[in-house]
Design an enzyme around this catalytic site. Structure first.
Site: not given
Length: 745
Positions: A425, A478
């Site tokens: 993330d 990401e």
């Protein structure tokens, strides 16, 4: 002092003591930095021993034998706060237990201070490595047997602390009872407590460098935790988990992930489905294994991606602000239950990815922030160590132990729980020192740039360790910028991820789809621009949870037009996405056209699947996955420029797109055509490279999906009519707001 002795080899000792009043005062006020130097059995003269214990709240204490109740010494209370000394004679260090009387009952227990350290200097040095897998075996709470005695050994890294005590249900959460031993070479505090049981709750009481006792801390290496909002760590017996997925683990080693079909179902376990009849409770890991996994398999997805399940305190963070990075959240069951879920997925042929959050951590008082009274895990300078957007701390990747902690955590999930990959993330926030910061709010690197050199090294190391642990796994970033080489190997200077989310594609195409079809001609480039860079990385095309929160509504809610047109637009968009180069990711609810914005506190609106248009979308997603999986042309060259050719990219006036997808066998092709207006296009000619029948294998306007059933009667024969620079062509009908797939047979 009077005492009794039932063993002839033990003789009475002298009544003097070598413990100073200052040392006793420090112990009873929990200020002593080296409790093992005072407590336990100590030889004060040749053959003469003192057994010393701090047992607040007791009325009397005796020293008794290890294997019988014979009294070796009655202990003298030398400080009213519960400091006792018992004296005896022995030729060697006595092996004993303590028998104590309190106001309510008597108890007998082994003395933790009777046991020597079980951690070597070599093991302590391992906390600076992380990649070899030893760190979670050294730190944390481990069920061990020492000197034929079962118990738990605790070890925690807190180098700036003056004192660390283990507290829990077993000692009344009293920091005076179990102060720990410090290994100064590595700043590790350790203690072995006999007789503790799995399920017991515990934390650490830490006195910081300034003498302040900070709020109780959960164990950073806890392997289980309490159900939030409770915050204690929980003892777990370190037994091997039971696995039956040997076939899957062997098979996943085969093949190049870039060439295999990959359709990922992104899922938040807490809101996929609830149990309304039982106070809207969560499904358990085992219930999810019975319901979620068959559902995902039926829809044809290859993987489930779980929003973070490492223990987190606040439901509203969706798991992206974790506290216990080594513990599966107890919201859905035990670590064994989580392993059961993974095992069931593998036996169903479904891989499982975990959203992993090494980019930041919350400031909850029981967490990592200010852990030992210093900025241990985070940067001290808020310009480097604090995310203003999220109110969270940033790890100090330049500190060896912190980087090792995170690298070891990545390896732990892949090894311990057989996960098939990690999606990392907020990578952009890690890479840029000036991420979401104004001038003057960030500190340049040593070269004066805005690149976080320590974070880059950490990510490269984490990926190298992950792939070194098991080449069958893969990692996904990401990363929302144009940082080069995110999915390039580390030996070539890349970050070493297997794949990268294509955030630009997602933003551009959603922007286009939100436009009224009459205006789409002016935004045609949003659908084609992604092909300019489509092969610069190994991409995953994401329609993720981030696109259905914070006022954005649902994906269906973005589609223009009346109800029929909204669903037709959504089906056409999914058809476009599944035929576009790149692996696929869809957030839960998107597969049946969830109407409302996602709410993490309630279940998906499953009743919508009883509606024909919603069930039609669900049926389409199932068929898209089937066609994508069965057609080599649609997945073998997802990451290679040679697998894609435009047929028509410039027909903005009609909002039509057409392209070829090719497999590794050049004759294996698929022809894709999109019509993003509500006007049917009959007799639309597309150039193709080969003669033969082009079967219509999927049409998003089919009646079974809720469409108008305009199509090509099963397929079209290629004409020897050159078109679009190719020797043959097919004359096709493009239904309104549709995507059509043709496969050459």
């Amino acid at each position: 002092m009077t005492w009794t002795n039932t063993r002839p080899e033990l003789q009475a000792a002298s009544t003097g003591t070598s413990v100073s009043d200052a040392a006793i005062e420090a112990l009873v006020h929990a200020n002593h930095a080296d409790p093992f130097a005072v407590l336990g059995a100590h030889e004060v003269a040749p053959g003469e021993w003192e057994v010393r214990a701090l047992l607040p709240g007791t009325r009397s204490v005796s020293v008794i034998g290890r294997h019988d109740d014979g009294v070796l010494a009655e202990m003298e209370l030398v400080h009213r706060e519960g400091f006792y000394i018992g004296r005896l004679s022995a030729n060697e260090k006595p092996r004993y237990r303590l028998k104590a009387s309190t106001a309510g009952h008597d108890w007998i227990a082994l003395d933790p201070y009777a046991f020597d350290s079980t951690i070597s200097d070599e093991e302590i040095a391992a906390i600076r490595d992380g990649g070899d897998g030893r760190l979670p075996k050294v730190l944390g709470a481990h069920h061990v047997e020492i000197d034929s005695t079962d118990g738990f050994r605790f070890a925690v890294w807190a180098p700036s602390a003056r004192r660390v005590s283990l507290v829990g249900d077993f000692n009344g959460w009293d920091g005076r009872r179990y102060p720990m031993r410090l290994h100064r070479s590595g700043g590790v505090w350790e203690i072995f407590i006999p007789g503790l049981m799995p399920g017991d709750r515990y934390k650490y009481e830490i006195q910081g460098p300034d003498g302040t006792v900070i709020p109780l801390k959960a164990d950073p290496l806890a392997f289980a935790a309490e159900h939030p909002p409770a915050t204690a760590s929980v003892l777990r017996k370190s037994e091997k988990l039971e696995w039956t997925d040997g076939g899957w683990m062997k098979t996943r080693m085969e093949g190049d992930k870039r060439k295999l079909p990959m359709a990922i179902y992104e899922c938040h376990l807490g809101s996929w489905a609830r149990v309304p009849d039982e106070s809207n409770r969560y499904l358990t890991y085992r219930e999810l294994a019975d319901r979620l996994i068959p559902y995902v398999k039926d829809l044809g997805f290859t993987h489930i991606e779980l929003l973070p399940i490492t223990e987190y305190p606040f439901d509203g963070s969706w798991g992206y602000q974790p506290v216990s990075l080594f513990a599966p959240t107890s919201r859905f069951g035990t670590p064994e239950d989580f392993a059961f879920f993974i095992d069931a997925a593998h036996n169903a042929g479904i891989g499982v990815l975990l959203d992993w959050v090494p980019g930041h951590f919350p400031n909850d008082p029981h967490g990592l922030a200010n852990f030992d009274g210093s900025h241990l895990y985070e940067h001290a300078d808020p310009r480097q160590g604090f995310h203003q957007d999220w109110g969270t701390h940033i790890y100090n990747y330049g500190r060896e132990e912190v980087s090792a902690f995170l690298v070891a955590n990545a390896r732990f999930w892949l090894e311990e729980y057989h996960l098939d990959g990690l999606r990392v993330d907020a990578v952009a926030s890690m890479l840029y020192l000036d991420y979401s910061r104004k001038p003057g709010e960030w500190v340049p690197n040593r070269h004066g740039g805005n690149e976080n050199l320590e974070a880059i090294s950490f990510l490269q190391r984490a990926n190298a360790v992950a792939y070194g642990t098991d080449p069958g796994i893969f990692t996904v970033a990401e990363e929302s910028t144009a940082w080069p080489g995110v999915s390039a190997p580390t030996y070539a200077g890349g970050l070493g991820f297997g794949f990268k989310w294509n955030m630009g594609w997602m933003h551009d195409t959603l922007h286009y789809m939100q436009e009224d079809p009459v205006n789409r001609r002016h935004h045609h480039h949003h659908m084609t621009f992604g092909l300019v860079y489509a092969f610069s990385e190994n991409y995953v095309l994401p329609l993720s949870h981030d696109e259905v929160v914070h006022g954005k509504g649902s994906i269906l809610g973005r589609m223009p037009g009346d109800r029929w047109q909204r669903f037709a637009n959504l089906r056409a968009y999914y058809g476009f996405m599944w035929a576009h180069p790149g692996k696929k990711l869809l957030f839960m609810g998107g597969e049946f056209g969830q109407e409302r914005e996602w709410n993490h506190d309630i279940s998906l609106d499953w009743h919508l699947t009883e509606d024909a248009l919603h069930s039609g979308v669900q049926r389409l997603v199932r068929d898209l996955n089937r066609v994508y999986r069965m057609s080599p042309a649609l997945h073998e060259r997802d990451c290679e420029e040679t697998g894609f050719e435009w047929i028509v990219s410039d027909d903005a006036d009609h909002s039509v797109l057409g392209w070829l997808r090719k497999g590794e066998d050049e004759s294996t092709i698929a022809v894709i055509a999109c019509n993003f207006t509500p006007i049917p296009r009959e007799g639309y000619r597309l150039g193709v490279p080969f003669p033969g029948l082009y079967e219509e294998v999927l049409n998003t306007d089919a009646q079974l999906y809720g469409g108008s059933n305009v199509g090509n009667l099963g397929g079209v024969e290629a004409d020897e009519v050159p078109c679009h620079g190719r020797p043959y062509s097919i004359l096709v009908t493009l239904p309104p707001l549709s995507t059509v797939y043709f496969q050459r047979r």
